[in-house]
Scaffold this active site. Structure first.
Site, PDB file in Angstrom:
ATOM      1  CG  HIS A  35      -1.792  -1.223   1.317  1.00 60.24           C
ATOM      2  ND1 HIS A  35      -1.325  -2.456   1.717  1.00 60.24           N
ATOM      3  CD2 HIS A  35      -3.104  -1.400   1.038  1.00 60.24           C
ATOM      4  CE1 HIS A  35      -2.303  -3.335   1.678  1.00 60.24           C
ATOM      5  NE2 HIS A  35      -3.397  -2.739   1.279  1.00 60.24           N
ATOM      6  CG  HIS A  75      -3.628  -0.029   4.934  1.00 63.62           C
ATOM      7  ND1 HIS A  75      -4.570   0.193   5.906  1.00 63.62           N
ATOM      8  CD2 HIS A  75      -3.586   1.096   4.198  1.00 63.62           C
ATOM      9  CE1 HIS A  75      -5.068   1.409   5.760  1.00 63.62           C
ATOM     10  NE2 HIS A  75      -4.495   1.976   4.734  1.00 63.62           N
ATOM     11  N   GLY A 124      -3.521  -3.582  11.375  1.00 61.54           N
ATOM     12  CA  GLY A 124      -3.934  -4.116  10.089  1.00 61.54           C
ATOM     13  C   GLY A 124      -5.452  -4.286  10.086  1.00 61.54           C
ATOM     14  N   PRO A 125      -5.989  -5.058  11.031  1.00 62.65           N
ATOM     15  CG  PRO A 125      -6.413  -6.955  12.288  1.00 62.65           C
ATOM     16  CD  PRO A 125      -5.318  -5.993  11.931  1.00 62.65           C
ATOM     17  CG  ASN A 192      -6.802   9.274   2.376  1.00 56.65           C
ATOM     18  OD1 ASN A 192      -7.972   8.899   2.403  1.00 56.65           O
ATOM     19  ND2 ASN A 192      -5.791   8.445   2.558  1.00 56.65           N
ATOM     20  CB  ILE A 194      -9.078   7.692  -0.947  1.00 61.42           C
ATOM     21  CG1 ILE A 194      -9.050   8.875  -1.921  1.00 61.42           C
ATOM     22  CG2 ILE A 194      -8.930   6.367  -1.726  1.00 61.42           C
ATOM     23  CD1 ILE A 194     -10.075   8.838  -3.033  1.00 61.42           C
ATOM     24  CG  HIS A 266      -5.962   1.629  -0.499  1.00 64.25           C
ATOM     25  ND1 HIS A 266      -5.976   2.246   0.723  1.00 64.25           N
ATOM     26  CD2 HIS A 266      -6.124   0.306  -0.257  1.00 64.25           C
ATOM     27  CE1 HIS A 266      -6.145   1.342   1.667  1.00 64.25           C
ATOM     28  NE2 HIS A 266      -6.237   0.159   1.101  1.00 64.25           N
ATOM     29  CD  GLU A 415     -19.805  -6.092  24.824  1.00 63.01           C
ATOM     30  OE1 GLU A 415     -19.751  -5.419  23.760  1.00 63.01           O
ATOM     31  OE2 GLU A 415     -20.803  -6.071  25.572  1.00 63.01           O
ATOM     32  CG  HIS A 465     -23.599 -15.173  33.006  1.00 62.06           C
ATOM     33  ND1 HIS A 465     -22.702 -14.582  33.863  1.00 62.06           N
ATOM     34  CD2 HIS A 465     -24.834 -14.877  33.490  1.00 62.06           C
ATOM     35  CE1 HIS A 465     -23.364 -13.949  34.823  1.00 62.06           C
ATOM     36  NE2 HIS A 465     -24.655 -14.116  34.629  1.00 62.06           N
ATOM     37  CG  HIS A 477     -27.786 -13.121  26.901  1.00 60.42           C
ATOM     38  ND1 HIS A 477     -28.535 -12.655  25.851  1.00 60.42           N
ATOM     39  CD2 HIS A 477     -27.482 -12.035  27.662  1.00 60.42           C
ATOM     40  CE1 HIS A 477     -28.680 -11.343  25.983  1.00 60.42           C
ATOM     41  NE2 HIS A 477     -28.055 -10.944  27.065  1.00 60.42           N
ATOM     42  NE  ARG A 524     -27.624 -16.033  36.338  1.00 61.66           N
ATOM     43  CZ  ARG A 524     -28.924 -16.263  36.536  1.00 61.66           C
ATOM     44  NH1 ARG A 524     -29.500 -17.333  36.055  1.00 61.66           N
ATOM     45  NH2 ARG A 524     -29.652 -15.399  37.208  1.00 61.66           N
TER      46      ARG A 524
END
Lengths: 672, 672
Positions: A35, A75, A124-125, A192, A194, A266, A415, A465, A477, A524
């Site tokens: 990239h 990236h 990255g993620p 940017n 984009i 990109h 979370e 739980h 749940h 629980r």
């Protein structure tokens, strides 16, 4: 400003930034993947940051009081690699730059904290970097409160792209940082316009400045290619109270004649011709990977800008007592408190005697009382389920802007943000973080939990739980597949303790991990103490052990974890009553059992006897133990869940889904 | 306003709302579990909504042109159950209310779409309702554009709490709805300032109004207990352009003398004494579960408020041609286009002849061309990876405010929001939704993907870049555990096709599901056509089949999926070259194979021969097939991943991690 104008106005800056851009273009081109656009767009901002603001010493990337720099838009990894090489980082040589994205290179496709010391966190993620940085900033505040400004006084800087800000996790991070008023956190937004699909407006028209302000952030803006404008904004950012967003207006692939300001810059190499024309526009007359000595020298001066400051810090550190030095070093390196093992043993002894019937979430709270006293480096919390997860042990104070010495964090209903913040706290050093939610909501936190495992971060996830045993809240749940999920994830210890003793042992193991996160799946419902005979050894550390031996000839082996160990023991009573010799194996941690040598594994699971496993979850992780590593070991069957749960009182659900001692005994008899 | 004042000012409204509150308190008390505070706090808003605004007919909860009502704060389930009972819903009887949260009751702990017709979507995991509702509103816009306002003209109303708005998924939903300018979407925010841990300020100080405005929403506010104020806000909301947030200032547990405005009212029964005092304050002189006949009658009048409108709609519908009526009914009920099977067969025939070497993601794009033509009800998209996921087939137009006839959505970098929106589109009816991202980022979407499975929503997840075969992007992007995750999830079909033919077959199966989501795990790298002999049957529908038979005595069975089938076939060549008779089984869908009868499964995997499976992922899901359902079937081994991947070109990674034909052949020989 036009490029021509910028070059003339700031010739020195222009050369420094051009070096980054040239390396980014060349490395991506040589790798034929990567990239280039982002490093080209943010080179000016990064140059000003490293040159004038970031507190760092390229020769000591792990110095405790350095500023943390997080490239959330991971990236754009060539940005950080180029900076590190130019500044004289000892790991990132020119060969590493040339080997970008190749097998064995430290310059991986995305920056990996386990490959390079100077990479604070794997990114990255998208969005993870921003959320992880919030944890770093929290750790800094906490340590500053404990150790004083002379030892701890630094900032966390983040470069984030539009993608990071569109991900939901960014909102959790923004909200948490805003509430916590983290003045040491500055996010530089690579605005940017984009994304991979094209203009941002294809999918979003959020006014990001307004959104950050809504959560209490201060917002500044700059022309992301004008070093004066950038410097002014960063200077203001350092002085502001609370977290700061700097809106850096940039152009992706800055300078590339046909591909800049477009998604074409990109995620693909620009191509030789475009690179050559771009370099012309830059006035950069050097060959691929070629950095003129005087530019390299100037960058290396920048790289050691912090050396003096580091020296002063080391002098201050040397004035601490030997004990304090050792303690600071221990917590920064993630070492284990010497008090822990004895404290856990004492607890086990007392509880083995008292033999309470308590939910393992309650047992966890009891253990936490011990852990938090023995280990002053813990920072714990819950994603708004404090009274359910039982993560707040007695006497814990709240960490907030008014009390940075508090060790309990109300993470809010976040979370994913919590898990990423835990990663950040631990990566920062000085903190062992734990956090709780319902086990089912590992689903919400998965993105960051996987990174704990990949980054070798010993976070502790307190997941209560843990089965249909939670009852009336119903299938949304009730975890069914989540044990399989955690056990399928590499480098993750999944504990499902059967009673208060195993819970204490699981906590001890989790707290002594150096590079592996732990998930504690806790009930629980109340569970009896099964290990009422005190043993100092940590049996859970073997992953599985014989909790009840067969009387007479061993015909069956029952395996179970957590709340189902009690059921297995009852099934054993039934079977022994019918003269069927039955061993029960408690398996609180499959991963640790798999790590034992073959002798031990064979001792616990000898061939011959039929095997039945029981767990209120899907069968998938059990096949290995039921059937043997290489097959042919035993006839086997399973009692558990093969569908989603239901809403009803817990006892009724166990009956409804056939997870009973009687069902286990029947399965055994059918195999004999 | 004080309660006393409200009672006097609006006596009729007060009685209607009190009926909801009384039922909520009584049902939670009898169940001894549940959440009374939220229904008590939002009873006034819900009363005004149902009485004056919501277009619905309690006797026809599935009428196509009804307004959709989504209780995103699903823990407040007694709100919707009380409303349904009072309005005369035929499923929710008083007995159901009394059996709240009990085994077999339709009135589960959280509202479940598969139990009650009038529950549009399962809620409980926070934020999902808001994001699902965005999908419903998108579906409404799309259908209105296609079928006209006379057939499709309704709104989606959402009740969301602070928890919903703190979850990251809410930001993705807000951003998507704002960009799409969904004027038919109205979110009623239960702004009670309380979360489970206490005051919202413990964890958040976000100005929610400003945050929504930042994404282009219009915001109105009301006193959530004053029916006049509520009615005014809702009236304005209906007229606004773009999505609307109504900030309803409420008090949790409204009226409870000691527990209102506190987390004590959130998640536990109030207790008999508190209930009795609360009813006194309400002026509600009736016993538990007792609703005076005149109040019930008034509510039932409300329940049939929409009957006339529905009648008019049915008259308009009856005027359509028989063909159009059938088509509208088909798509609303999720029926399969008659054109699909033949179109897929034609495609398979052509491709078997052409035998291209294409990545299965490319194959998927080719199939999509056929699918999207045969099935006008598809609405597809990608979370900003259009060019990578290849989800946009030729000629697709973009769905946006300027073109509601477009069938392709730029979901933005919002995997979780995309998945939830897909659920909403399908639950709305009239749409089959598919969406793409990288397979690794199922982690980000898990919360909504699990709900697809639980709610029986046949969404199609197009998950490309399905292994280390993606190469240089490295371990953050390389799925290792994700096949195990999807396969462990109940009611989910996980496809990993080996070539263009299996890809077509997988799409056909996915498109004909009535109540099961599908995950297509697709390669980045090119794969040869293995099935070059055309067969009209869908072999993938059996889950696994023999793709190459042993020559000579069958000594080994190799099993594989996706890109590793090619490796298995090469291993077979090696083994057959050494006179080791080797069968290769392609297993594109374990779940479908598990559904076949025992005869078929034994035919494919007969005992005797040794077994080796090969998949570039963790072993966990394979043990079952390697070792046999009840063990003892075969000696077996596995070639795959037991750790995270790395950044390098794909071919090198397969070598590095030992996933090669040679390694497979060696494993077989070691077992013989």
């Amino acid at each position: 400003m036009e490029i021509e104008e910028l070059r003339k106005a700031h010739p020195e800056h222009w050369k420094l930034a051009s070096a980054i851009r040239a390396l980014a273009m060349d490395a991506v081109q040589k790798a034929n993947s990567g990239h280039p656009g982002m490093p080209m767009g943010m080179a000016d901002v990064a140059t000003v940051l490293f040159k004038n603001h970031l507190k760092f010493d390229a020769k000591a990337p792990k110095w405790a009081d350095r500023d943390r720099f997080v490239l959330s838009a991971g990236h754009g990894s060539m940005l950080i690699y180029a900076l590190l090489y130019l500044c004289g980082d000892e790991q990132v040589t020119l060969d590493q730059i040339k080997n970008f994205r190749q097998s064995g290179a430290l310059t991986a496709g995305h920056p990996e904290n386990f490959l390079l010391d100077a990479v604070e966190t794997t990114t990255g993620p998208l969005g993870q970097g921003v959320a992880t940085a919030v944890g770093m900033a929290i750790a800094e505040e906490a340590l500053r409160a404990q150790w004083g400004k002379k030892l701890v006084d630094h900032r966390t800087w983040v470069i984030a792209g539009d993608g990071c800000l569109m991900e939901g996790i960014s909102q959790e991070a923004i909200g948490l940082a805003g509430m916590q008023e983290l003045s040491n956190l500055i996010v530089l937004w690579d605005n940017n316009d984009i994304t991979i699909d094209g203009r941002v407006s294809l999918s979003d028209k959020t006014d990001q400045r307004k959104r950050f302000e809504a959560s209490g952030w201060t917002v500044f803006a700059c022309d992301g290619h004008d070093p004066v404008s950038i410097d002014e904004a960063l200077t203001k950012a350092k002085k502001a109270k609370g977290p700061v967003l700097v809106d850096c207006k940039t152009i992706i692939g800055f300078g590339a004649p046909t591909k800049s300001d477009s998604y074409a810059a990109h995620g693909s190499p620009l191509g030789d011709e475009e690179i050559s024309r771009t370099k012309e526009i830059y006035g950069w007359e050097h060959g691929p990977f070629e950095i003129p000595a005087e530019i390299k020298a100037e960058w290396e001066t920048i790289g050691t800008r912090g050396a003096e400051e580091r020296g002063a810090w080391e002098e201050r550190f040397a004035k601490l007592s030997a004990g304090k030095q050792a303690e600071f070093t221990r917590i920064m390196e993630g070492g284990v408190s010497k008090k822990l093992t004895n404290a856990i043993r004492k607890f086990k002894k007392e509880e083995a005697e008292a033999a309470p019937k308590v939910a393992t979430r309650k047992a966890s709270e009891m253990v936490l009382g011990v852990v938090n006293e023995a280990c002053p480096e813990t920072l714990g919390g819950s994603a708004d389920l404090t009274g359910s997860n039982l993560t707040k042990s007695k006497g814990m104070e709240i960490f907030n802007p008014d009390n940075r010495k508090g060790r309990y964090i109300h993470f809010g209903i976040r979370e994913h943000g919590m898990a990423a913040a835990m990663n950040g706290m631990i990566l920062h050093g000085g903190v062992r973080a734990y956090g709780g939610t319902f086990f089912c909501f590992t689903d919400y936190a998965r993105g960051a939990m996987r990174l704990s495992a990949l980054m070798k971060v010993p976070a502790v996830y307190v997941m209560t739980h843990d089965s249909i045993g939670l009852g009336e809240d119903g299938p949304t749940h009730q975890p069914v597949e989540h044990l399989a999920i955690c056990r399928a994830t590499p480098n993750t210890l999944t504990f499902r303790p059967a009673d208060v003793i195993e819970t204490a042992e699981a906590w001890e193991i989790a707290m002594t991990q150096e590079g592996t996160p732990s998930v504690l799946a806790l009930s629980r419902q109340g569970l009896p103490t099964l290990r009422s005979e005190y043993k100092p050894q940590n049996l859970t550390a073997k992953g599985a052990y014989v909790i009840a031996e067969a009387e007479g000839k061993r015909q069956a082996i029952l395996m179970a974890s957590g709340s189902e160990v009690e059921i297995a023991l009852k099934a054993r009573d039934i079977l022994q009553g019918q003269a069927i010799g039955t061993r029960v194996v408690s398996m609180p941690c499959m991963e640790l059992f798999a790590q034992q040598d073959e002798n031990y594994r064979k001792k616990i699971l000898p061939p011959g006897a039929v095997r039945v496993a029981v767990e209120a979850a899907v069968r998938q992780p059990w096949d290995r133990w039921l059937l043997g590593e290489r097959g042919r070991e035993a006839k086997a069957d399973f009692v558990g869940m093969d569908r989603f749960g239901a809403s009803a009182p817990a006892g009724e659900l166990y009956e409804k889904f056939g997870i009973t001692a009687e069902a286990v005994a029947e399965k055994v008899k059918a195999l004999l």
